[in-house]
Enzyme design. Structure first.
Site, PDB file in Angstrom:
ATOM      1  N   ALA A  57      78.873  34.252  64.414  1.00  0.00           N
ATOM      2  CA  ALA A  57      77.578  34.487  65.063  1.00  0.00           C
ATOM      3  C   ALA A  57      77.813  34.986  66.484  1.00  0.00           C
ATOM      4  CB  ALA A  57      76.772  33.201  65.070  1.00  0.00           C
ATOM      5  N   GLN A 100      78.234  39.291  62.580  1.00  0.00           N
ATOM      6  CA  GLN A 100      76.920  38.659  62.433  1.00  0.00           C
ATOM      7  C   GLN A 100      76.246  38.628  63.795  1.00  0.00           C
ATOM      8  OE1 GLN A 100      76.599  34.314  61.883  1.00  0.00           O
ATOM      9  NE2 GLN A 100      75.439  34.739  60.033  1.00  0.00           N
ATOM     10  N   TYR A 182      68.326  28.784  63.091  1.00  0.00           N
ATOM     11  CA  TYR A 182      68.307  29.564  64.336  1.00  0.00           C
ATOM     12  C   TYR A 182      66.983  30.336  64.419  1.00  0.00           C
ATOM     13  CZ  TYR A 182      73.023  27.831  64.525  1.00  0.00           C
ATOM     14  OH  TYR A 182      74.098  26.989  64.552  1.00  0.00           O
ATOM     15  N   ARG A 324      85.188  27.343  55.118  1.00  0.00           N
ATOM     16  CA  ARG A 324      86.239  26.356  55.389  1.00  0.00           C
ATOM     17  C   ARG A 324      87.493  26.589  54.563  1.00  0.00           C
ATOM     18  NH1 ARG A 324      81.871  21.737  54.576  1.00  0.00           N
ATOM     19  NH2 ARG A 324      81.177  23.383  53.167  1.00  0.00           N
TER      20      ARG A 324
HETATM   21  C1  LIG Z   1      83.673  26.143  61.895  1.00  0.00           C
HETATM   22  C2  LIG Z   1      82.461  26.733  61.249  1.00  0.00           C
HETATM   23  C3  LIG Z   1      81.684  27.641  61.958  1.00  0.00           C
HETATM   24  C4  LIG Z   1      80.570  28.242  61.349  1.00  0.00           C
HETATM   25  N1  LIG Z   1      79.870  29.201  62.033  1.00  0.00           N
HETATM   26  C5  LIG Z   1      78.938  29.936  61.373  1.00  0.00           C
HETATM   27  C6  LIG Z   1      78.392  31.106  61.951  1.00  0.00           C
HETATM   28  O1  LIG Z   1      78.798  31.563  63.023  1.00  0.00           O
HETATM   29  N2  LIG Z   1      77.429  31.754  61.265  1.00  0.00           N
HETATM   30  C7  LIG Z   1      77.003  31.343  60.038  1.00  0.00           C
HETATM   31  O2  LIG Z   1      76.117  31.965  59.452  1.00  0.00           O
HETATM   32  N3  LIG Z   1      77.542  30.262  59.449  1.00  0.00           N
HETATM   33  C8  LIG Z   1      78.512  29.575  60.071  1.00  0.00           C
HETATM   34  N4  LIG Z   1      79.130  28.536  59.443  1.00  0.00           N
HETATM   35  C9  LIG Z   1      78.802  28.266  58.033  1.00  0.00           C
HETATM   36  C10 LIG Z   1      79.786  29.020  57.124  1.00  0.00           C
HETATM   37  O3  LIG Z   1      79.727  30.414  57.319  1.00  0.00           O
HETATM   38  C11 LIG Z   1      79.508  28.705  55.639  1.00  0.00           C
HETATM   39  O4  LIG Z   1      78.250  29.216  55.288  1.00  0.00           O
HETATM   40  C12 LIG Z   1      79.554  27.212  55.355  1.00  0.00           C
HETATM   41  O5  LIG Z   1      80.687  26.618  55.955  1.00  0.00           O
HETATM   42  C13 LIG Z   1      79.570  26.945  53.850  1.00  0.00           C
HETATM   43  O6  LIG Z   1      80.658  27.633  53.260  1.00  0.00           O
HETATM   44  P1  LIG Z   1      82.056  26.870  52.907  1.00  0.00           P
HETATM   45  O7  LIG Z   1      81.703  25.730  52.016  1.00  0.00           O
HETATM   46  O8  LIG Z   1      82.871  27.933  52.207  1.00  0.00           O
HETATM   47  O9  LIG Z   1      82.669  26.434  54.196  1.00  0.00           O
HETATM   48  C14 LIG Z   1      80.219  27.891  60.043  1.00  0.00           C
HETATM   49  C15 LIG Z   1      80.975  26.945  59.347  1.00  0.00           C
HETATM   50  C16 LIG Z   1      82.097  26.393  59.928  1.00  0.00           C
HETATM   51  C17 LIG Z   1      82.920  25.433  59.124  1.00  0.00           C
END
Ligand SMILES: Cc1cc2nc3c(=O)[nH]c(=O)nc-3n(C[C@H](O)[C@H](O)[C@H](O)COP(=O)(O)O)c2cc1C
Length: 368
Positions: A57, A100, A182, A324
């Protein structure tokens, strides 16, 4: 043949496979500018085997950042620092790049997660936040100032300006952040939007904010660059966004010229909890892909190669994103390719570690 590792056209952009690195905030920027951390972090992900990496983001104005460490694209220095990182990543790796762009709204002015993750306190240089209505994100969060029509126009212009910067940097994809509570999501959801003007009330009115931004940004993003949005598929609470609402949002954004939708969910208030099962957004994405007829990506607890392969092979989504899982194993794409029998491009320096070569070694290990 692997479906996950089959090529796809994301709008105008050709990608070698359907694996995407989800945007992930690093809270390591300096007044919005990328730092050495981003060189290392994104440089690492440049060789993770995903066809596309979406940069975290990246906020359209200083006060639209979540934390003091969040990235921005609101100054020339922000632009130059991110350009330097992306150029480095292109020299070093195989991935294509998206960014993003975001505005945190009432979730802005927060501490980094490892410093508490709550609202910034007096003495921590907090700032005034904006939102659709005078409703904080949760107890202890800042009371947002109600966005005026002038504020709304200003935010839209800021998205346009940041998109122009992203185009100049040379990103292949630009993604609007319309999820996770957001600003845009807080306008969309009746939980956070109690307005009575043209930006509140009916779903059509609540979508106006995100649709106006989408149209304005599309005007300045050339057709050679993919433009998409991460939307919320469900608020996971009574009175919130349902999957039907998300579908209407996706259809409207498609009509506004977006090339793709990424389906995430949750985060509209501090006390909502997402489901925690594997692939918890997949059913929502499947409906959006089929009924809205737009290229659809899905994210959320997709971790195993076979799971990702099945999502694509069964036509439930066009692409999968991992968050993750990629931080934990930044060669996830290489390992998934090996498991699914697909060739994944890697830089020449690392060719000697390709599966073809380590397969005999494994056989020797088994035999001995
Ligand atoms: C450290 C971290 C930072 C994240 N920052 C963002 C972000 O900047 N923008 C966003 O849309 N989602 C963000 N997320 C959410 C992830 O993009 C993702 O949608 C969420 O972790 C679920 O996917 P996963 O189970 O593969 O981790 C973040 C998640 C983590 C763990």
């Amino acid at each position: 043949m692997s479906s996950l590792f089959s090529p796809i056209k994301l709008g105008p952009v050709e990608l070698p496979n359907r694996v995407v690195v989800s945007p992930m905030c690093q809270y390591s920027a300096d007044d919005g500018s990328a730092t050495d951390w981003h060189m290392a972090h994104l440089g690492m992900l440049a060789n993770c085997g995903a066809g596309l990496v979406i940069v975290e983001a990246t906020h359209v104005e200083r006060h639209g950042r979540i934390t003091h460490g969040c990235m921005g694209l609101y100054s020339d220095h922000n632009e130059a620092s991110l350009k330097r990182v992306i150029e480095h990543c292109r020299r070093a790796g195989t991935a294509k790049w998206g960014v993003q762009i975001a505005h945190a709204g009432r979730k802005a002015s927060a501490q980094r997660p490892w410093e508490g993750g709550g609202a910034l306190k007096a003495g921590e240089d907090p700032w005034e936040t904006v939102g659709p209505s005078p409703l904080p994100f949760g107890p202890g969060w800042h009371m947002p100032r109600v966005a005026t029509l002038q504020d709304i126009a200003h935010v839209r212009e800021s998205f346009v300006n940041s998109a122009k910067r992203a185009v100049r940097i040379g990103f292949e994809a630009i993604e609007l952040h319309y999820a996770h509570g957001y600003l845009a999501h807080s306008f969309l959801s009746p939980v956070s939007n109690h307005r009575t003007d043209q930006y509140g009330g009916s779903l059509e009115n609540r979508m106006r904010f995100s649709r106006e931004i989408a149209r304005a940004v599309r005007e300045v993003v050339p057709k050679s660059i993919a433009l998409g949005a991460r939307i919320t598929g469900n608020d996971w609470r009574d009175g919130g966004i349902s999957t039907d609402d998300a579908m209407a949002h996706a259809k409207a954004l498609k009509a506004d010229g977006l090339d793709y939708i990424d389906v995430s969910s949750g985060g509209v208030t501090g006390d909502t909890r997402n489901p925690t099962g594997p692939g918890y957004n997949v059913q929502i994405a499947e409906r959006i892909k089929k009924e809205a007829g737009i290229t659809t990506r899905v994210v959320g607890l997709i971790t195993a190669p076979a799971q990702a392969e099945a999502i694509i092979a069964e036509g439930k989504a066009d692409m999968v994103a991992l968050g993750r899982g990629m931080l934990d194993d930044p060669r996830w794409g290489w390992h998934a390719g090996a498991e699914l029998g697909a060739e994944v491009e890697r830089p020449p320096q690392y060719l000697r570690a390709a599966p073809k070569l380590w397969a005999p070694a494994q056989r020797v290990a088994k035999a001995s």
